[in-house]
Design an enzyme around this catalytic site. Sequence first.
Site, mmCIF file in Angstrom:
data_model
loop_
_atom_site.group_PDB
_atom_site.id
_atom_site.type_symbol
_atom_site.label_atom_id
_atom_site.label_comp_id
_atom_site.label_asym_id
_atom_site.label_seq_id
_atom_site.Cartn_x
_atom_site.Cartn_y
_atom_site.Cartn_z
ATOM 1 N N SER A 1 49.658 37.632 50.791
ATOM 2 C CA SER A 1 50.492 38.791 50.479
ATOM 3 C C SER A 1 49.627 39.883 49.875
ATOM 4 O O SER A 1 49.177 39.781 48.729
ATOM 5 C CB SER A 1 51.601 38.401 49.497
ATOM 6 O OG SER A 1 52.204 39.544 48.938
ATOM 7 N N GLU B 1 50.248 44.463 59.465
ATOM 8 C CA GLU B 1 50.777 45.835 59.462
ATOM 9 C C GLU B 1 49.769 46.811 60.054
ATOM 10 O O GLU B 1 50.136 47.709 60.830
ATOM 11 C CB GLU B 1 51.142 46.248 58.036
ATOM 12 C CG GLU B 1 51.786 47.624 57.974
ATOM 13 C CD GLU B 1 52.008 48.112 56.561
ATOM 14 O OE1 GLU B 1 51.888 49.326 56.346
ATOM 15 O OE2 GLU B 1 52.314 47.277 55.673
#
Length: 327
Positions: A238, A142
């Site tokens: 994650s 991201e």
Amino acid sequence: MGIPGASSSVTGGVAGKRVLLAEPRGYCAGVDRAVETVERALEKHGAPVYVRHEIVHNVHVVETLAKAGAIFVEETDEVPEGAIVVFSAHGVAPTVHQTAAERNLKVIDATCPLVTKVHNEAKRFARDDYDILLIGHEGHEEVVGTAGEAPDHVQLVDGPDSVDNVTIRDENKIIWLSQTTLSVDETMETVRRLRERFPTLQDPPSDDICYATQNRQVAVKAMAPECQLVIVVGSRNSSNSVRLVEVALNAGSDAGYLVDYAEDIDPAWLEGVTTVGITSGASVPELLVRGVLERLAEYGYDTVQPVTTANETLVFALPREIRPARV
């Protein structure tokens, strides 16, 4: 003792072993949309459908989609010319779109709309020639995508300890943005330290850390003080799942562990433990949580009490390329 902020007050009246189950947990709207995007693309076009990077950061989800015919690649140049490629929920830089166009790829963009919002903020403030301080973890997909929107204006700030390395051009044109899956508390500490150095630092137009990340952290904070152990279901790559373990430990749980599957639970963790907290990251399907609950029940933790701090109803529309045809 009740749990502050929880809609169902959990009291000390339950004897024996128990599980406190955080709500909300698991899939967020962006993950649900991304996973369904790949599933729908496979239904519509048949296998293979190529996916750039892991569609979401969860081992089980990626393996399940791979068995259904998704092929995960690191870069678009691994995708045959003219084929279908799905971009993951984490977003991509403009250069990736450009490369895909040059290879005549049929792109289905599953970027989470909340990530797209941060991309748009980066573009907007770069146009106005701001120094953009992007709070996030170096190398995270991201962050790479967001920074790629304005590489000449973005500086990465990887936590509070990185603040001293920041340099700016104009104290009146400086703003911070953030990765959507960070720890709220650590991010605010980073912002506090940035503001000590740069008092004119501007805040983003709206909160960048996503609602789901915040809600899952709030639920864990509510239950952690009553837990000797918190188990977070999620994968090690994650970011939001890893943060939940940190939040649990900082909020008062004696121990916290991250597991992909029920089989990852070490029975030694349960020695002397009466209260176990369970939650899951935003890219984790509920069936994995159910597996953990069943495993704990085998060890006598058969009382499950929900700790609800929010109700989530947000749903994102699917990318137009795979939306069902209107009748």
